[in-house]
Design an enzyme around this catalytic site. Structure first.
Site, PDB file in Angstrom:
ATOM      1  N   HIS A 115      -9.439 -10.168  -3.378  1.00  7.43           N
ATOM      2  CA  HIS A 115      -9.369  -9.541  -2.049  1.00  7.43           C
ATOM      3  C   HIS A 115      -8.550 -10.450  -1.140  1.00  7.43           C
ATOM      4  CE1 HIS A 115     -11.843  -6.714   0.742  1.00  7.43           C
ATOM      5  NE2 HIS A 115     -10.682  -7.004   1.318  1.00  7.43           N
ATOM      6  N   LEU A 118      -7.855  -8.830   5.465  1.00 12.75           N
ATOM      7  CA  LEU A 118      -9.177  -8.772   6.071  1.00 12.75           C
ATOM      8  C   LEU A 118     -10.214  -8.712   4.958  1.00 12.75           C
ATOM      9  CD1 LEU A 118     -11.304  -8.357   8.278  1.00 12.75           C
ATOM     10  CD2 LEU A 118     -10.724  -5.913   8.249  1.00 12.75           C
ATOM     11  N   ILE A 159      -5.903  -5.318  -0.791  1.00 14.81           N
ATOM     12  CA  ILE A 159      -5.202  -5.884   0.362  1.00 14.81           C
ATOM     13  C   ILE A 159      -5.577  -5.022   1.563  1.00 14.81           C
ATOM     14  CG2 ILE A 159      -3.060  -4.657  -0.281  1.00 14.81           C
ATOM     15  CD1 ILE A 159      -1.538  -7.055   1.051  1.00 14.81           C
ATOM     16  N   GLU A 160      -6.359  -5.608   2.466  1.00 16.29           N
ATOM     17  CA  GLU A 160      -7.010  -4.817   3.514  1.00 16.29           C
ATOM     18  C   GLU A 160      -6.444  -5.098   4.901  1.00 16.29           C
ATOM     19  OE1 GLU A 160     -11.538  -3.701   5.080  1.00 16.29           O
ATOM     20  OE2 GLU A 160     -11.247  -4.767   3.183  1.00 16.29           O
ATOM     21  N   VAL A 161      -6.050  -4.031   5.563  1.00 14.01           N
ATOM     22  CA  VAL A 161      -5.601  -4.025   6.956  1.00 14.01           C
ATOM     23  C   VAL A 161      -4.555  -5.120   7.204  1.00 14.01           C
ATOM     24  CG1 VAL A 161      -6.334  -3.738   9.340  1.00 14.01           C
ATOM     25  CG2 VAL A 161      -7.944  -3.257   7.531  1.00 14.01           C
TER      26      VAL A 161
END
Length: 272
Positions: A115, A118, A159-161
């Protein structure tokens, strides 16, 4: 990939950069079955929900089990949880633990999804629930996180925000299968929570989410029907309408007479 065959890590890697996969987080076996029937490629669930029933419901979808950060603690705990998930039919494990733990999982052949950007369990380090990578410095930090996951042996990363141009550049430069949650259309998969897709989310709806159904209204209607049905049952009992003759078990009159005579001859039951 052959028709009707289960998606594999090798498939995801081989098709990197050539297609977009779909990924949804589900909260029940019914949601998993609906997602599979709806053609969703990747199904993500919590480790506490992984079971052979879930595997069967998911059909040929690729299952990622989230190892619950903060509930699973030591590297040994992560290994036990990961092997339990794999033994129940999971295809990979999401892990937000240390790089050392990811290395151990990878060393045992567990396919790991890391991850970057974010990371909700670690949001205090990046300023809370907000985008990560909006400056050159923080964008490079996302890249550094990505390369560290490659070195640790992960095969994919959520891959977040992250700003779309940053996520696009990182996805094109890394060998990881990049799963976008709010990071634009140019990664390798698009990830949403079923609560957002189905319209059951009663809390904050993130900007990147999109609703495709309004199950909340339908569920509220169903709850009203439950209440009405229970109330009608209670009223029916109170008025003597239930049980009615159609719901009673009969007995032959002669048998009843014989029973009544035998019962009358019995002494009264003593009080306890």
């Amino acid at each position: 990939m052959a028709a009707n065959s289960r998606l594999t890590v090798a498939d995801l890697r081989a098709s990197k950069g050539t297609r977009q996969y779909t990924d949804v987080y589900v909260a029940s076996v019914d949601e998993a079955a609906a997602a599979a029937d709806g053609g969703i490629d990747i199904i993500t669930i919590q480790d506490s929900q992984m079971s052979t029933e879930m595997r069967s419901a998911a059909g040929n979808a690729f299952i990622v089990v989230g190892l619950d950060y903060g509930q699973v603690i030591t590297t040994g705990d992560y290994l036990r949880a990961a092997f339990s998930a794999i033994n129940n039919g999971a295809d990979a494990c999401w892990c937000a633990a240390s790089l050392q733990t990811i290395e151990r999982l990878a060393a045992e052949g567990i396919p790991v999804v890391g991850h970057v950007g974010l990371i909700p369990p670690r949001r205090t380090w990046t300023g809370g629930f907000k985008a990560v990578g909006k400056t050159a410095t923080t964008a490079m930090q996302v890249w550094t996180q990505t390369t560290a996951l490659v070195d640790a042996g992960a095969f994919a990363a959520e891959i977040e925000v992250v700003p779309e141009p940053v996520a696009t550049a990182i996805s094109a430069k890394t060998s990881l299968v990049m799963i976008s949650m709010g990071s634009g259309p140019n990664c390798d998969a698009q990830y949403l929570f079923s609560s957002d897709v189905l319209g059951t989310n009663t809390g904050h709806v993130p900007r990147h989410a999109k609703q495709y159904a309004d199950l909340r209204t339908e569920l509220d209607r169903i709850q009203e029907m439950r209440v009405a049905a229970y109330a009608a049952f209670a009223d029916d009992v109170a008025s003597g309408g239930f049980p009615d003759a159609a719901r009673l078990v009969g007995i032959d009159p002669d048998e009843l007479a014989t029973f009544a005579a035998a019962l009358a001859a019995e002494p009264l039951a003593a009080e306890q």
